[in-house]
Design an enzyme around this catalytic site. Sequence first.
Site, short mmCIF file in Angstrom:
data_model
loop_
_atom_site.label_atom_id
_atom_site.label_comp_id
_atom_site.label_asym_id
_atom_site.label_seq_id
_atom_site.Cartn_x
_atom_site.Cartn_y
_atom_site.Cartn_z
N HIS A 1 -5.99 -33.31 17.10
CA HIS A 1 -4.76 -34.07 17.59
C HIS A 1 -3.67 -33.09 18.19
CE1 HIS A 1 -6.66 -37.88 15.94
NE2 HIS A 1 -6.87 -36.85 15.17
N GLY B 1 -4.90 -1.67 4.92
CA GLY B 1 -4.05 -2.88 4.39
C GLY B 1 -4.58 -4.13 4.56
N ARG B 2 -5.40 -4.47 5.73
CA ARG B 2 -5.94 -5.68 5.96
C ARG B 2 -7.10 -5.79 5.45
NH1 ARG B 2 -5.03 -2.21 10.02
NH2 ARG B 2 -6.75 -1.50 11.57
N GLU C 1 10.34 -4.78 5.02
CA GLU C 1 10.38 -6.06 4.38
C GLU C 1 10.16 -5.87 2.90
OE1 GLU C 1 8.77 -5.17 7.01
OE2 GLU C 1 8.63 -6.48 8.51
N GLU D 1 -5.29 -6.59 14.50
CA GLU D 1 -4.69 -5.41 14.14
C GLU D 1 -5.69 -4.41 14.06
OE1 GLU D 1 -0.95 -4.59 11.39
OE2 GLU D 1 -2.92 -4.29 10.23
N LYS E 1 9.46 -0.75 14.27
CA LYS E 1 10.03 -0.71 13.07
C LYS E 1 10.98 0.51 13.21
CE LYS E 1 5.70 -0.89 10.19
NZ LYS E 1 4.89 -0.03 9.63
N LYS F 1 0.77 -1.02 0.00
CA LYS F 1 0.10 0.09 0.00
C LYS F 1 0.96 1.15 0.03
CE LYS F 1 -3.38 2.48 2.88
NZ LYS F 1 -4.32 2.32 3.91
O1 F6P Z 1 2.73 -3.45 9.82
C1 F6P Z 1 1.62 -3.29 9.40
C2 F6P Z 1 1.20 -2.80 8.07
O2 F6P Z 1 1.23 -1.63 7.98
C3 F6P Z 1 -0.18 -3.26 8.01
O3 F6P Z 1 -1.16 -2.85 8.43
C4 F6P Z 1 -0.25 -3.71 6.24
O4 F6P Z 1 -1.03 -4.37 6.16
C5 F6P Z 1 1.23 -4.05 6.08
O5 F6P Z 1 2.07 -3.29 7.26
C6 F6P Z 1 1.94 -3.68 4.98
O6 F6P Z 1 1.81 -2.50 4.85
P1 F6P Z 1 2.01 -2.25 2.97
O7 F6P Z 1 1.21 -2.70 2.13
O8 F6P Z 1 2.15 -0.69 3.00
O9 F6P Z 1 3.59 -2.69 2.55
#
Ligand code: F6P
Length: 519
Positions: free
Chosen positions: A377, A260-261, A209, A346, A486, A203
């Site tokens: 199990h 994002g979610r 990452e 979240e 972060k 987003k």
């Molecule tokens: O770390 C939380 C977050 O901001 C989530 O809400 C989001 O889905 C994810 O990181 C990834 O964010 P982006 O789509 O901006 O890379």
Amino acid sequence: MAMTLRCDRAPAWAQLQAAFETAGRQFDVRHAFVDDAGRFERFSQEAPHVFADLSKNLIDARTQELLFTLARECGLEAHRDAMFAGEHINTTEDRAVLHTLLRAPADAPTGPKTANELREVHATLDAMLAYAEKVRSDHTITDVVNIGIGGSDLGPQMAVLALAEFAAPGKRFHFVSNVDGHELASVLRDLAPEHTLFLVASKTFTTAETMANALSARRWYEQSGGTDIAGHFAALTTNVEAARQFGIDTTFGFWDWVGGRYSLWSAIGLPIALAIGADGFRRLLAGAHAMDGHFRSAPLEQNLPVRLGLLDVWYRNFHGFTSRGIAPYHSALKRLPAYLQQLEMESNGKQVDAEGAALSIGTSPVLWGEPGTNGQHAYFQMLHQGTDVIPLEFVAVRDAAHDLDGHHPKLLANALAQAQALMVGKLDAGGHKNFPGNRPSTFFVFDKLTPESLGAFLALYEHRVFTSGALWGINSFDQWGVELGKVLAKDIEPRLASGDIMGLDASTAGLLKRLGTRA
Ligand code: F6P
């Protein structure tokens, strides 16, 4: 804009507390079934593509009535309508919350704050689905690698797996989320650049990452002889400019009013469209839209997301349950618990209300789970005989998508038996072999796992989380709690190489010394 009244300040709160003390704490669902022959009908609910049996829960008709009163006193309906109308209910980020618009048909009625947005949604959707069809018919592309994390990973990954039955053969899907290079390296090992399409899904297009993985993927592509970045990389983002600077010109955008979610319905859903095609993706949207209609128009008493959200408040704030399990009895729903975990925790893992005032009541439970029968199990022992009561949710699908003889009845029998065992218990075997019973569960049924039923179920969960969040008076649409780590990681990373422990607490300093790369 409509604001909710925090539920612990509403008049019905005290009545619920009294009801809990007089009947709720001691409630025995086995007796409730004896007393009420119509309990199953009264406590089950038909909703688009999903049926839910709530009758095995620790709730009676009087409590449910009080919860509906509480919801009305809190202004749940006005808050829901404000979301659909495009009001800025995400107050801490001053944003609208319009993921529901992503699944509205092009001719859906709109208001002044959503008309332009709906046009843009459909222009982007059409472009993205046309691209998906083009890639689907390009047989040189055999591998699609989605690089993204959180909402830019969990939804597409879960849905591609869930809907594998509807996917055209010939393409493999890989999801790389973790900054842990083991993940990307193991995916790249089996790829050829000319046969691979990378989707950089973010987003913000700043997430550490994803940027690290995207850079490494591009480096691998170029070092392996790839020269056509435009043909082999696409970006799914609200930050199209940053994607261009990164060197990706094929972009599909979305908007800051999509959390994002809540983004699998947007361009972030491209892997799903690549797997199940444009028609399949539109069916997923249609299922979610049908659930949106139910949430908007069904009276609270027959509104499944509302009934679930209110039950969640009852369990969290009166019974004091801190956790909820989800057991999908369908192996294709393996990633559903992880997806729902982000959605709920979240969204509702907050300790202050929308005004920033501290809450004195609990909010999001821990959500967790694994598919049945595997869970039986593993963790079910604790559910049956542990000291904590953990409400469990079963998801069962009536029609199997395979024809292996005998498997599906066995699977369904297990789901039914586990829910039954949790409730009825067994008290005559003595000591270690006794089961207390009266352990609550909810049982969801789909006729079949299809794009529509999956879409409807995910929207159901979104609205359920909205309901409990609205009653708690929190902002379910920000996520400030992910920020501190972060920032600290940025500070620590160079210290691993330099060994600088200045200003660190003793524990972090000690661990840094163990993990550092210095000789
Ligand atoms: O770390 C939380 C977050 O901001 C989530 O809400 C989001 O889905 C994810 O990181 C990834 O964010 P982006 O789509 O901006 O890379």
